[in-house]
Design a protein around this motif. Structure first.
Motif, mmCIF file in Angstrom:
data_model
loop_
_atom_site.group_PDB
_atom_site.id
_atom_site.type_symbol
_atom_site.label_atom_id
_atom_site.label_comp_id
_atom_site.label_asym_id
_atom_site.label_seq_id
_atom_site.Cartn_x
_atom_site.Cartn_y
_atom_site.Cartn_z
ATOM 1 N N PRO A 20 0.820 -1.215 0.000
ATOM 2 C CA PRO A 20 0.000 0.000 0.000
ATOM 3 C C PRO A 20 0.854 1.266 0.000
ATOM 4 C CG PRO A 20 -0.783 -1.558 1.656
ATOM 5 C CD PRO A 20 0.522 -2.090 1.131
ATOM 6 N N GLY A 21 0.477 2.219 -0.839
ATOM 7 C CA GLY A 21 1.161 3.502 -0.892
ATOM 8 C C GLY A 21 2.383 3.530 -1.796
ATOM 9 N N TYR A 22 2.703 2.425 -2.453
ATOM 10 C CA TYR A 22 3.890 2.367 -3.307
ATOM 11 C C TYR A 22 3.508 2.241 -4.777
ATOM 12 C CZ TYR A 22 6.868 1.573 0.758
ATOM 13 O OH TYR A 22 7.540 1.701 1.944
ATOM 14 N N SER A 23 4.217 3.000 -5.623
ATOM 15 C CA SER A 23 4.222 2.714 -7.057
ATOM 16 C C SER A 23 5.564 2.021 -7.284
ATOM 17 C CB SER A 23 4.081 3.989 -7.886
ATOM 18 O OG SER A 23 5.134 4.873 -7.628
ATOM 19 N N VAL A 24 5.566 0.967 -8.066
ATOM 20 C CA VAL A 24 6.736 0.090 -8.164
ATOM 21 C C VAL A 24 7.223 0.008 -9.609
ATOM 22 C CG1 VAL A 24 7.550 -2.277 -7.815
ATOM 23 C CG2 VAL A 24 6.012 -1.238 -6.149
ATOM 24 N N ASN A 25 8.543 0.152 -9.780
ATOM 25 C CA ASN A 25 9.132 0.008 -11.102
ATOM 26 C C ASN A 25 9.123 -1.453 -11.524
ATOM 27 O OD1 ASN A 25 9.762 2.724 -11.489
ATOM 28 N ND2 ASN A 25 11.743 2.531 -10.503
ATOM 29 N N VAL A 26 8.721 -1.689 -12.751
ATOM 30 C CA VAL A 26 8.774 -3.013 -13.365
ATOM 31 C C VAL A 26 10.005 -3.009 -14.263
ATOM 32 C CG1 VAL A 26 7.594 -4.670 -14.854
ATOM 33 C CG2 VAL A 26 6.261 -3.198 -13.313
ATOM 34 N N PRO A 30 15.776 -9.342 -13.276
ATOM 35 C CA PRO A 30 15.708 -9.398 -11.810
ATOM 36 C C PRO A 30 16.779 -8.568 -11.095
ATOM 37 C CG PRO A 30 16.779 -11.351 -12.617
ATOM 38 C CD PRO A 30 16.360 -10.567 -13.836
ATOM 39 N N GLY A 31 16.765 -7.253 -11.318
ATOM 40 C CA GLY A 31 17.707 -6.381 -10.632
ATOM 41 C C GLY A 31 17.558 -4.947 -11.095
ATOM 42 N N THR A 32 18.102 -4.021 -10.300
ATOM 43 C CA THR A 32 17.977 -2.596 -10.635
ATOM 44 C C THR A 32 18.879 -2.185 -11.800
ATOM 45 O OG1 THR A 32 19.594 -2.021 -8.919
ATOM 46 C CG2 THR A 32 17.263 -1.945 -8.302
ATOM 47 N N GLN A 33 19.797 -3.052 -12.206
ATOM 48 C CA GLN A 33 20.621 -2.742 -13.367
ATOM 49 C C GLN A 33 19.854 -2.932 -14.679
ATOM 50 O OE1 GLN A 33 20.884 -5.488 -11.483
ATOM 51 N NE2 GLN A 33 21.712 -7.221 -12.623
ATOM 52 N N TYR A 34 18.694 -3.581 -14.613
ATOM 53 C CA TYR A 34 17.853 -3.769 -15.795
ATOM 54 C C TYR A 34 16.979 -2.534 -16.006
ATOM 55 C CZ TYR A 34 19.201 -8.679 -15.638
ATOM 56 O OH TYR A 34 19.918 -9.848 -15.635
ATOM 57 N N SER A 35 16.582 -2.290 -17.242
ATOM 58 C CA SER A 35 15.804 -1.094 -17.568
ATOM 59 C C SER A 35 14.383 -1.181 -16.995
ATOM 60 C CB SER A 35 15.739 -0.901 -19.084
ATOM 61 O OG SER A 35 15.097 -2.001 -19.695
ATOM 62 N N VAL A 36 13.823 0.001 -16.687
ATOM 63 C CA VAL A 36 12.441 0.108 -16.241
ATOM 64 C C VAL A 36 11.558 0.047 -17.488
ATOM 65 C CG1 VAL A 36 10.725 1.573 -15.113
ATOM 66 C CG2 VAL A 36 13.048 1.456 -14.203
ATOM 67 N N VAL A 37 10.620 -0.909 -17.518
ATOM 68 C CA VAL A 37 9.746 -1.040 -18.679
ATOM 69 C C VAL A 37 8.382 -0.377 -18.450
ATOM 70 C CG1 VAL A 37 10.888 -3.080 -19.599
ATOM 71 C CG2 VAL A 37 9.025 -3.376 -17.994
ATOM 72 N N ARG A 38 8.003 -0.217 -17.193
ATOM 73 C CA ARG A 38 6.789 0.506 -16.820
ATOM 74 C C ARG A 38 6.781 0.664 -15.308
ATOM 75 N NH1 ARG A 38 1.754 -3.067 -15.911
ATOM 76 N NH2 ARG A 38 2.572 -5.185 -15.824
ATOM 77 N N THR A 39 5.816 1.409 -14.793
ATOM 78 C CA THR A 39 5.663 1.599 -13.350
ATOM 79 C C THR A 39 4.248 1.204 -12.959
ATOM 80 O OG1 THR A 39 7.272 3.395 -13.366
ATOM 81 C CG2 THR A 39 5.828 3.270 -11.463
ATOM 82 N N LEU A 40 4.143 0.388 -11.912
ATOM 83 C CA LEU A 40 2.830 -0.015 -11.398
ATOM 84 C C LEU A 40 2.257 1.102 -10.543
ATOM 85 C CD1 LEU A 40 3.701 -3.641 -10.263
ATOM 86 C CD2 LEU A 40 2.476 -2.969 -12.339
ATOM 87 N N ALA A 41 0.991 1.381 -10.716
ATOM 88 C CA ALA A 41 0.312 2.420 -9.943
ATOM 89 C C ALA A 41 0.088 1.961 -8.506
ATOM 90 C CB ALA A 41 -1.023 2.751 -10.590
ATOM 91 N N VAL A 42 -0.063 2.930 -7.613
ATOM 92 C CA VAL A 42 -0.434 2.639 -6.231
ATOM 93 C C VAL A 42 -1.730 1.828 -6.254
ATOM 94 C CG1 VAL A 42 -1.193 3.679 -4.054
ATOM 95 C CG2 VAL A 42 0.708 4.692 -5.319
#
Length: 94
Positions: A20-26, A30-42
């Motif tokens: 709850p309360g988080y928007s999360v990078n997709v 499996p790691g932050t070195q990979y590109s963000v393809v979208r962001t999940l809404a709260v």
């Protein structure tokens, strides 16, 4: 729907709530070195088709190296998904 517990859209797919309360990078892997393809809404809920180990991340549900595959080439850290478990809840990705 009860927040904090998985919901089933059908018998084959279970959707899990994002913290709850988080928007999360997709990410594309499996790691932050990979590109963000979208962001999940709260308030988003995600299906988990498989899980795999990756970068260790700390989030609202603890510290883990488990990454959840939510669609082809799309991963989120399990530290942000309320699966009700500290371990694997889906098969390992091949």
């Amino acid at each position: 729907m009860v927040m904090g517990s998985p919901t089933s859209a059908n018998a084959a797919v279970t959707y899990y709530p994002i913290a709850p309360g988080y928007s999360v990078n997709v990410r594309s892997g499996p790691g932050t070195q990979y590109s963000v393809v979208r962001t999940l809404a709260v308030g988003a809920h995600v299906p988990i088709s498989c899980q795999r180990p990756g970068e260790t991340i700390s989030g609202p549900y603890g510290t883990t190296n488990i990454w959840d595959n939510i669609a082809n080439g799309q991963y989120v850290s399990d530290a942000y998904v309320n699966t009700g478990s500290d371990g694997y809840v889906a098969p390992r990705c091949s």
